[in-house]
Design a protein around this motif. Structure first.
Motif, PDB file in Angstrom:
ATOM      1  N   LEU A  27     -54.552 -43.127  24.904  1.00 13.22           N
ATOM      2  CA  LEU A  27     -55.209 -43.437  26.057  1.00 13.22           C
ATOM      3  C   LEU A  27     -56.459 -42.574  25.975  1.00 13.22           C
ATOM      4  CD1 LEU A  27     -54.984 -44.016  29.185  1.00 13.22           C
ATOM      5  CD2 LEU A  27     -53.523 -42.086  29.281  1.00 13.22           C
ATOM      6  N   PHE A  28     -56.526 -41.359  25.612  1.00 15.01           N
ATOM      7  CA  PHE A  28     -57.499 -40.618  25.460  1.00 15.01           C
ATOM      8  C   PHE A  28     -57.244 -39.265  24.781  1.00 15.01           C
ATOM      9  CE2 PHE A  28     -56.234 -37.648  28.875  1.00 15.01           C
ATOM     10  CZ  PHE A  28     -55.629 -38.565  29.925  1.00 15.01           C
ATOM     11  N   HIS A  29     -58.102 -38.809  24.103  1.00 11.69           N
ATOM     12  CA  HIS A  29     -58.069 -37.584  23.029  1.00 11.69           C
ATOM     13  C   HIS A  29     -56.498 -36.991  22.938  1.00 11.69           C
ATOM     14  CE1 HIS A  29     -59.099 -34.432  20.513  1.00 11.69           C
ATOM     15  NE2 HIS A  29     -58.436 -33.460  21.264  1.00 11.69           N
ATOM     16  N   ARG A  30     -55.751 -37.825  22.277  1.00  7.23           N
ATOM     17  CA  ARG A  30     -54.376 -37.264  21.742  1.00  7.23           C
ATOM     18  C   ARG A  30     -53.366 -37.221  22.911  1.00  7.23           C
ATOM     19  NH1 ARG A  30     -52.063 -34.721  18.537  1.00  7.23           N
ATOM     20  NH2 ARG A  30     -51.862 -32.653  19.498  1.00  7.23           N
ATOM     21  N   VAL A  31     -53.663 -38.338  23.958  1.00  9.65           N
ATOM     22  CA  VAL A  31     -52.540 -38.714  24.984  1.00  9.65           C
ATOM     23  C   VAL A  31     -52.457 -40.017  24.978  1.00  9.65           C
ATOM     24  CG1 VAL A  31     -52.333 -38.526  27.295  1.00  9.65           C
ATOM     25  CG2 VAL A  31     -53.718 -36.622  26.349  1.00  9.65           C
ATOM     26  N   TYR A  32     -51.067 -40.308  24.961  1.00 10.11           N
ATOM     27  CA  TYR A  32     -50.471 -41.666  24.704  1.00 10.11           C
ATOM     28  C   TYR A  32     -49.700 -42.169  26.086  1.00 10.11           C
ATOM     29  CZ  TYR A  32     -51.699 -40.740  19.997  1.00 10.11           C
ATOM     30  OH  TYR A  32     -52.482 -40.598  18.619  1.00 10.11           O
ATOM     31  N   TYR A  33     -49.153 -43.288  25.949  1.00 14.99           N
ATOM     32  CA  TYR A  33     -48.509 -43.826  27.154  1.00 14.99           C
ATOM     33  C   TYR A  33     -47.261 -44.382  26.510  1.00 14.99           C
ATOM     34  CZ  TYR A  33     -47.447 -45.910  31.713  1.00 14.99           C
ATOM     35  OH  TYR A  33     -47.090 -45.887  32.792  1.00 14.99           O
ATOM     36  N   GLY A  34     -46.049 -44.077  27.196  1.00 17.39           N
ATOM     37  CA  GLY A  34     -44.705 -44.611  27.026  1.00 17.39           C
ATOM     38  C   GLY A  34     -44.440 -45.634  28.051  1.00 17.39           C
ATOM     39  N   GLY A  86     -44.015 -45.654  31.642  1.00 18.89           N
ATOM     40  CA  GLY A  86     -43.988 -45.049  32.888  1.00 18.89           C
ATOM     41  C   GLY A  86     -44.438 -43.550  32.823  1.00 18.89           C
ATOM     42  N   PHE A  87     -44.562 -43.055  31.373  1.00 18.80           N
ATOM     43  CA  PHE A  87     -44.696 -41.685  31.278  1.00 18.80           C
ATOM     44  C   PHE A  87     -46.078 -41.508  30.435  1.00 18.80           C
ATOM     45  CE2 PHE A  87     -40.216 -41.518  32.325  1.00 18.80           C
ATOM     46  CZ  PHE A  87     -40.238 -40.370  33.183  1.00 18.80           C
ATOM     47  N   ILE A  88     -46.793 -40.483  30.694  1.00 18.45           N
ATOM     48  CA  ILE A  88     -47.980 -40.075  29.703  1.00 18.45           C
ATOM     49  C   ILE A  88     -47.301 -39.249  28.831  1.00 18.45           C
ATOM     50  CG2 ILE A  88     -50.360 -38.892  29.547  1.00 18.45           C
ATOM     51  CD1 ILE A  88     -50.414 -41.444  31.356  1.00 18.45           C
ATOM     52  N   LEU A  89     -47.682 -39.398  27.595  1.00 20.25           N
ATOM     53  CA  LEU A  89     -47.068 -38.812  26.470  1.00 20.25           C
ATOM     54  C   LEU A  89     -48.099 -37.889  25.812  1.00 20.25           C
ATOM     55  CD1 LEU A  89     -44.943 -41.736  25.053  1.00 20.25           C
ATOM     56  CD2 LEU A  89     -44.192 -39.848  26.536  1.00 20.25           C
ATOM     57  N   TYR A  90     -47.797 -36.506  25.504  1.00 25.13           N
ATOM     58  CA  TYR A  90     -48.679 -35.670  24.786  1.00 25.13           C
ATOM     59  C   TYR A  90     -48.042 -35.111  23.472  1.00 25.13           C
ATOM     60  CZ  TYR A  90     -50.078 -35.258  29.600  1.00 25.13           C
ATOM     61  OH  TYR A  90     -50.423 -35.706  30.936  1.00 25.13           O
ATOM     62  N   PRO A  91     -48.257 -35.864  22.374  1.00 25.72           N
ATOM     63  CA  PRO A  91     -47.497 -35.597  20.935  1.00 25.72           C
ATOM     64  C   PRO A  91     -48.143 -34.467  20.183  1.00 25.72           C
ATOM     65  CG  PRO A  91     -49.074 -37.129  20.682  1.00 25.72           C
ATOM     66  CD  PRO A  91     -49.047 -36.797  22.302  1.00 25.72           C
ATOM     67  N   ILE A 105     -43.411 -35.935  20.287  1.00 28.96           N
ATOM     68  CA  ILE A 105     -43.729 -35.896  21.559  1.00 28.96           C
ATOM     69  C   ILE A 105     -43.259 -34.411  22.140  1.00 28.96           C
ATOM     70  CG2 ILE A 105     -43.242 -36.486  24.100  1.00 28.96           C
ATOM     71  CD1 ILE A 105     -44.724 -38.700  22.274  1.00 28.96           C
ATOM     72  N   LYS A 106     -44.504 -33.769  22.600  1.00 32.40           N
ATOM     73  CA  LYS A 106     -44.193 -32.224  22.966  1.00 32.40           C
ATOM     74  C   LYS A 106     -43.960 -32.350  24.148  1.00 32.40           C
ATOM     75  CE  LYS A 106     -46.400 -28.093  22.157  1.00 32.40           C
ATOM     76  NZ  LYS A 106     -47.922 -27.375  21.874  1.00 32.40           N
ATOM     77  N   PHE A 107     -44.698 -32.959  25.317  1.00 30.45           N
ATOM     78  CA  PHE A 107     -44.386 -32.919  26.407  1.00 30.45           C
ATOM     79  C   PHE A 107     -44.472 -34.501  26.912  1.00 30.45           C
ATOM     80  CE2 PHE A 107     -46.908 -29.225  25.827  1.00 30.45           C
ATOM     81  CZ  PHE A 107     -46.428 -28.445  26.412  1.00 30.45           C
ATOM     82  N   TYR A 108     -43.904 -34.879  28.192  1.00 26.29           N
ATOM     83  CA  TYR A 108     -44.242 -36.260  28.924  1.00 26.29           C
ATOM     84  C   TYR A 108     -44.036 -35.704  30.409  1.00 26.29           C
ATOM     85  CZ  TYR A 108     -39.012 -35.888  29.613  1.00 26.29           C
ATOM     86  OH  TYR A 108     -37.773 -35.663  30.086  1.00 26.29           O
ATOM     87  N   GLY A 109     -44.924 -36.634  31.247  1.00 25.78           N
ATOM     88  CA  GLY A 109     -44.866 -36.646  32.598  1.00 25.78           C
ATOM     89  C   GLY A 109     -45.680 -37.656  33.290  1.00 25.78           C
ATOM     90  N   HIS A 110     -45.939 -37.472  34.445  1.00 25.96           N
ATOM     91  CA  HIS A 110     -46.646 -38.336  35.572  1.00 25.96           C
ATOM     92  C   HIS A 110     -46.974 -37.733  36.506  1.00 25.96           C
ATOM     93  CE1 HIS A 110     -47.612 -42.919  35.886  1.00 25.96           C
ATOM     94  NE2 HIS A 110     -47.711 -42.182  37.204  1.00 25.96           N
ATOM     95  N   GLY A 111     -48.104 -38.203  37.046  1.00 19.58           N
ATOM     96  CA  GLY A 111     -48.806 -37.857  38.327  1.00 19.58           C
ATOM     97  C   GLY A 111     -49.271 -38.882  39.168  1.00 19.58           C
ATOM     98  N   GLY A 112     -49.533 -38.458  40.202  1.00 21.43           N
ATOM     99  CA  GLY A 112     -50.219 -39.488  41.230  1.00 21.43           C
ATOM    100  C   GLY A 112     -50.966 -38.870  42.361  1.00 21.43           C
ATOM    101  N   SER A 113     -51.733 -39.727  42.819  1.00 19.59           N
ATOM    102  CA  SER A 113     -52.390 -39.178  44.349  1.00 19.59           C
ATOM    103  C   SER A 113     -52.572 -40.143  45.221  1.00 19.59           C
ATOM    104  CB  SER A 113     -53.547 -38.278  43.900  1.00 19.59           C
ATOM    105  OG  SER A 113     -54.633 -39.249  43.321  1.00 19.59           O
TER     106      SER A 113
END
Length: 191
Positions: A143-150, A152-157, A163-171
């Motif tokens: 997605l951008f610098h070492r961030v991916y998409y699963g 419904g979740f943004i993935l941080y490997p 995968i080290k972290f997964y999450g999601h946000g919104g506004s």
């Protein structure tokens, strides 16, 4: 001139996040189940997860328990110090399947607990383990610098793609939320 709305990329070649994609998925759920997405989520997600006060539809919520949304207003364009917060009325998001889940931190934690427990909350299995694995696995190129998409979740490997972290946000106007889970010990932070 090529419109910035369209792409020549094939599915799986590049990631684009658009809210309307979740609306399309909700429409598919409605067509398959013959019930509204809101009702489907209430019966199949919110009730099993004991999210009894969680809804997408504002009229179904006890608004006296809701936090007032605020936006920052600038009294003048010349001074950063003159900003103040303006309260807003409660409102619903037109594309509600893409957001506007009205819930509490406590009730939303039940959703995260199910994700951390391979789709299970207490004695209720709401998603198959294989579905959770797909949601928490890289489904698209970076997605951008070492961030991916699963799903419904943004993935941080890590560097080896674990995968080290997964999450999601919104506004939305007056609202902001974020959740992230650390995989090694299933600790989640949400606001």
């Amino acid at each position: 001139m090529k419109s910035s709305v369209w792409t020549d990329k094939k599915p799986g070649e590049e990631f684009f996040y658009v809210n309307i994609g979740f609306c399309v998925l909700a429409y598919i759920v409605e067509r398959i189940t013959s019930q509204s997405f809101n009702e489907y989520c209430r019966e199949n997600i919110f009730i099993p997860l004991e999210m009894n006060n969680t809804r997408f539809v504002l009229s179904e919520i006890d608004q006296s328990n809701m936090a007032v949304p605020y936006v920052m207003q600038d009294r003048s364009f010349n001074s950063f110090l003159n900003e103040y917060y303006l309260p807003l009325d409660f409102y619903s998001f037109r594309m509600y399947p893409a957001g506007n889940v009205m819930t509490s931190i406590e009730e939303f934690s039940h959703f995260l607990i199910a994700h951390m427990n391979n789709g299970k909350y207490k004695d209720k299995q709401i998603l198959n383990t294989s579905t959770i694995d797909m949601m928490h696995s890289i489904q698209s190129p970076t997605l951008f610098h070492r961030v991916y998409y699963g799903f419904g979740f943004i993935l941080y490997p890590t560097f080896n793609q674990k995968i080290k972290f997964y999450g999601h946000g919104g506004s939305l106007y007056g609202y902001n939320s974020q959740m992230i889970t650390r995989c090694r010990d299933n600790i989640s932070i949400m606001y």
